[in-house]
Design a protein around this motif. Structure first.
Motif, PDB file in Angstrom:
ATOM      1  N   UNK A 125      45.775  18.997 -25.267  1.00 31.19           N
ATOM      2  CA  UNK A 125      46.227  20.244 -25.872  1.00 31.19           C
ATOM      3  C   UNK A 125      45.019  21.003 -26.399  1.00 31.19           C
ATOM      4  N   UNK A 126      45.147  22.316 -26.477  1.00 30.78           N
ATOM      5  CA  UNK A 126      44.054  23.150 -26.966  1.00 30.78           C
ATOM      6  C   UNK A 126      44.588  24.110 -28.029  1.00 30.78           C
ATOM      7  N   UNK A 127      43.971  24.065 -29.195  1.00 31.54           N
ATOM      8  CA  UNK A 127      44.348  24.974 -30.265  1.00 31.54           C
ATOM      9  C   UNK A 127      45.390  24.421 -31.214  1.00 31.54           C
ATOM     10  N   UNK A 128      46.302  23.584 -30.725  1.00 30.25           N
ATOM     11  CA  UNK A 128      47.376  23.038 -31.562  1.00 30.25           C
ATOM     12  C   UNK A 128      47.412  21.520 -31.441  1.00 30.25           C
ATOM     13  N   UNK A 129      47.330  20.842 -32.578  1.00 28.57           N
ATOM     14  CA  UNK A 129      47.474  19.391 -32.616  1.00 28.57           C
ATOM     15  C   UNK A 129      48.899  19.071 -33.076  1.00 28.57           C
ATOM     16  N   UNK A 130      49.640  18.380 -32.239  1.00 24.83           N
ATOM     17  CA  UNK A 130      51.012  18.004 -32.567  1.00 24.83           C
ATOM     18  C   UNK A 130      51.040  16.553 -33.001  1.00 24.83           C
ATOM     19  N   UNK A 131      51.620  16.272 -34.182  1.00 24.42           N
ATOM     20  CA  UNK A 131      51.633  14.917 -34.733  1.00 24.42           C
ATOM     21  C   UNK A 131      53.024  14.600 -35.267  1.00 24.42           C
ATOM     22  N   UNK A 132      53.362  13.303 -35.376  1.00 22.97           N
ATOM     23  CA  UNK A 132      54.666  12.919 -35.928  1.00 22.97           C
ATOM     24  C   UNK A 132      54.649  12.927 -37.454  1.00 22.97           C
ATOM     25  N   UNK A 133      55.800  13.116 -38.024  1.00 16.43           N
ATOM     26  CA  UNK A 133      55.956  13.145 -39.477  1.00 16.43           C
ATOM     27  C   UNK A 133      55.872  11.730 -40.044  1.00 16.43           C
ATOM     28  N   UNK A 134      55.178  11.596 -41.201  1.00 14.39           N
ATOM     29  CA  UNK A 134      55.070  10.318 -41.912  1.00 14.39           C
ATOM     30  C   UNK A 134      54.540   9.201 -41.018  1.00 14.39           C
ATOM     31  N   UNK A 135      53.552   9.513 -40.205  1.00 16.87           N
ATOM     32  CA  UNK A 135      53.003   8.526 -39.287  1.00 16.87           C
ATOM     33  C   UNK A 135      51.485   8.667 -39.295  1.00 16.87           C
ATOM     34  N   UNK A 136      50.738   7.548 -39.376  1.00 15.53           N
ATOM     35  CA  UNK A 136      49.271   7.648 -39.427  1.00 15.53           C
ATOM     36  C   UNK A 136      48.679   8.153 -38.115  1.00 15.53           C
ATOM     37  N   UNK A 137      47.718   9.046 -38.252  1.00 15.43           N
ATOM     38  CA  UNK A 137      47.026   9.610 -37.095  1.00 15.43           C
ATOM     39  C   UNK A 137      45.535   9.346 -37.269  1.00 15.43           C
ATOM     40  N   UNK A 138      44.947   8.580 -36.350  1.00 11.17           N
ATOM     41  CA  UNK A 138      43.510   8.295 -36.377  1.00 11.17           C
ATOM     42  C   UNK A 138      42.814   9.239 -35.403  1.00 11.17           C
ATOM     43  N   UNK A 139      41.802   9.960 -35.889  1.00 16.03           N
ATOM     44  CA  UNK A 139      41.116  10.930 -35.043  1.00 16.03           C
ATOM     45  C   UNK A 139      39.639  10.557 -34.904  1.00 16.03           C
ATOM     46  N   UNK A 140      39.106  10.800 -33.710  1.00 13.54           N
ATOM     47  CA  UNK A 140      37.680  10.646 -33.431  1.00 13.54           C
ATOM     48  C   UNK A 140      37.148  12.035 -33.074  1.00 13.54           C
ATOM     49  N   UNK A 141      36.243  12.528 -33.889  1.00 13.67           N
ATOM     50  CA  UNK A 141      35.805  13.919 -33.786  1.00 13.67           C
ATOM     51  C   UNK A 141      34.407  13.966 -33.194  1.00 13.67           C
ATOM     52  N   UNK A 142      34.215  14.854 -32.212  1.00 15.87           N
ATOM     53  CA  UNK A 142      32.903  15.074 -31.620  1.00 15.87           C
ATOM     54  C   UNK A 142      32.796  16.529 -31.200  1.00 15.87           C
ATOM     55  N   UNK A 143      31.645  16.890 -30.634  1.00 14.13           N
ATOM     56  CA  UNK A 143      31.408  18.270 -30.214  1.00 14.13           C
ATOM     57  C   UNK A 143      30.867  18.296 -28.797  1.00 14.13           C
ATOM     58  N   UNK A 144      31.175  19.385 -28.099  1.00 19.38           N
ATOM     59  CA  UNK A 144      30.679  19.546 -26.747  1.00 19.38           C
ATOM     60  C   UNK A 144      29.523  20.509 -26.643  1.00 19.38           C
ATOM     61  N   UNK A 145      29.160  21.177 -27.746  1.00 20.95           N
ATOM     62  CA  UNK A 145      28.049  22.123 -27.673  1.00 20.95           C
ATOM     63  C   UNK A 145      27.134  22.020 -28.889  1.00 20.95           C
ATOM     64  N   UNK A 146      27.544  22.559 -30.040  1.00 22.84           N
ATOM     65  CA  UNK A 146      26.708  22.556 -31.230  1.00 22.84           C
ATOM     66  C   UNK A 146      27.433  21.825 -32.359  1.00 22.84           C
ATOM     67  N   UNK A 147      26.810  21.780 -33.523  1.00 24.22           N
ATOM     68  CA  UNK A 147      27.445  21.115 -34.665  1.00 24.22           C
ATOM     69  C   UNK A 147      28.616  21.942 -35.179  1.00 24.22           C
ATOM     70  N   UNK A 148      29.726  21.248 -35.404  1.00 24.10           N
ATOM     71  CA  UNK A 148      30.896  21.835 -36.060  1.00 24.10           C
ATOM     72  C   UNK A 148      31.342  20.864 -37.153  1.00 24.10           C
ATOM     73  N   UNK A 149      32.302  21.297 -37.951  1.00 18.24           N
ATOM     74  CA  UNK A 149      32.949  20.410 -38.921  1.00 18.24           C
ATOM     75  C   UNK A 149      34.442  20.663 -38.871  1.00 18.24           C
ATOM     76  N   UNK A 150      35.169  19.632 -38.457  1.00 19.94           N
ATOM     77  CA  UNK A 150      36.623  19.710 -38.331  1.00 19.94           C
ATOM     78  C   UNK A 150      37.243  19.521 -39.704  1.00 19.94           C
ATOM     79  N   UNK A 151      38.123  20.454 -40.098  1.00 24.16           N
ATOM     80  CA  UNK A 151      38.720  20.344 -41.416  1.00 24.16           C
ATOM     81  C   UNK A 151      40.154  20.836 -41.472  1.00 24.16           C
TER      82      UNK A 151
END
Length: 341
Positions: A125-151
């Motif tokens: 998906x692009x632009x929208x992250x869909x997740x379940x309610x009351x359920x743990x979501x583990x994310x691995x964050x990286x970049x394809x070009x320059x430094x960003x900060x996911x928040x």
């Protein structure tokens, strides 16, 4: 036991610090006002051995017992607060043992001033992250070009997105009626302020349905004029994952004419996204075998034109015949020229 979310943890830390800070402030201010009133200047001078005299260093009263008591209580409060806060932050860093369910893994990539999200089953998906309610979501964050900060401010989530590296974190969204805004907290370029997205929270059963529908594939046929073809005769369709050997389950799917409806098929059996090889063979000789490579990461449809290849071959044959005739005429002209000489 209910698992605490990141919001719960940071709210607890804030409330404890606020309560203790308020309590200490009230005690200090009250004690200061009490002493200011007690030792105020009056016309009646009191004889008290505990009162300081001019030029005498204060001892804190009673041989320094009050001073020792105040420092001791302060040290106990501060050390206890540090230990408790450190334990809470350790939970934020790695709460895996407290999760009752296995977290959902999502890879987050910041690239081209946008966020993309790839799930364990290959859904993208692009632009929208869909997740379940009351359920743990583990994310691995990286970049394809320059430094960003996911928040995600609402969920107290922040992770660096660095090319070639992965920063891991987690969150739990506990309200299906509320969406959350994704932002970039690192000045990354001229479109930095537009690098945002949305966390869409669904009830768990709706999320499972949504995830299963990511690989819905529709296939249909048309003639060279763009008109639908509803009678191709007997056919077979093979869909095979290009990395089939890497999975425990066989990711190869076969269909026949009986699975089609007016030569249109909706494939809903796919369980893993990725690159697939598609082969469609027709028993009718007028239709050529279709071979294609498909990237299946979201709902998609493919329409194949039948009969066009035959026409192209006929045109090529006509062109070859004309070339041969031209070559023969040229040879004849050369021969006639040689005879004239």
């Amino acid at each position: 036991m209910q698992v605490q979310t990141r919001v719960d943890v940071f709210e607890s830390i804030f409330q404890v610090f606020l309560a203790l800070g308020t309590l200490v402030g009230v005690v200090v201010v009250a004690y200061t006002l009490y002493n200011a009133y007690k030792y105020r200047d009056t016309d009646d001078a009191k004889t008290d051995d505990s009162l300081p005299t001019l030029g005498e260093l204060p001892t804190g009263g009673e041989g320094g017992k009050k001073l020792f008591l105040s420092f001791g209580i302060s040290a106990i409060i501060v050390i206890s607060l540090v230990i408790w806060t450190y334990g809470m932050l350790l939970y934020v860093e790695d709460p895996q043992d407290d999760f009752e369910e296995e977290p959902i893994d999502v890879e987050v990539v910041g690239d081209g001033f946008a966020w993309s999200f790839e799930y364990e089953n290959g859904a993208l998906e692009r632009g929208t992250m869909t997740v379940p309610e009351d359920y743990p979501v583990a994310i691995q964050v990286t970049s394809g070009d320059v430094w960003h900060t996911f928040g995600i401010s609402d969920l107290r989530v922040k992770a660096d997105a660095i090319p070639g590296e992965y920063d891991e974190t987690w969150f739990i969204a506990d309200d299906a009626d509320e969406d959350h805004r994704i932002e970039c907290f690192e000045l990354c370029g001229d479109q930095h302020t537009q690098m945002d997205g949305t966390v869409e929270v669904l009830p768990e059963d709706e999320f499972e349905t949504w995830l299963d529908e990511r690989f819905h594939l529709d296939i249909s046929f048309e003639d060279p004029e763009g008109e639908p073809i509803n009678d191709t005769g007997d056919l077979t369709l093979e869909l095979v994952h290009q990395e089939n050997d890497e999975f425990d389950e066989d990711l190869a799917y076969s269909y026949t004419e009986e699975d089609f409806d007016n030569d249109t098929i909706s494939i809903e059996d796919i369980e893993q996204g990725g690159e697939y090889d598609l082969v469609i063979e027709f028993e009718e000789e007028e239709f050529e075998t279709i071979e294609d490579e498909l990237t299946i990461t979201s709902p998609s449809s493919e329409t194949y034109t039948l009969g066009e290849e035959d026409e192209d071959e006929d045109e090529e044959d006509d062109d070859n015949d004309e070339d041969e005739e031209n070559d023969e005429e040229a040879d004849n002209d050369d021969e006639e020229g040689g005879d004239d000489e």
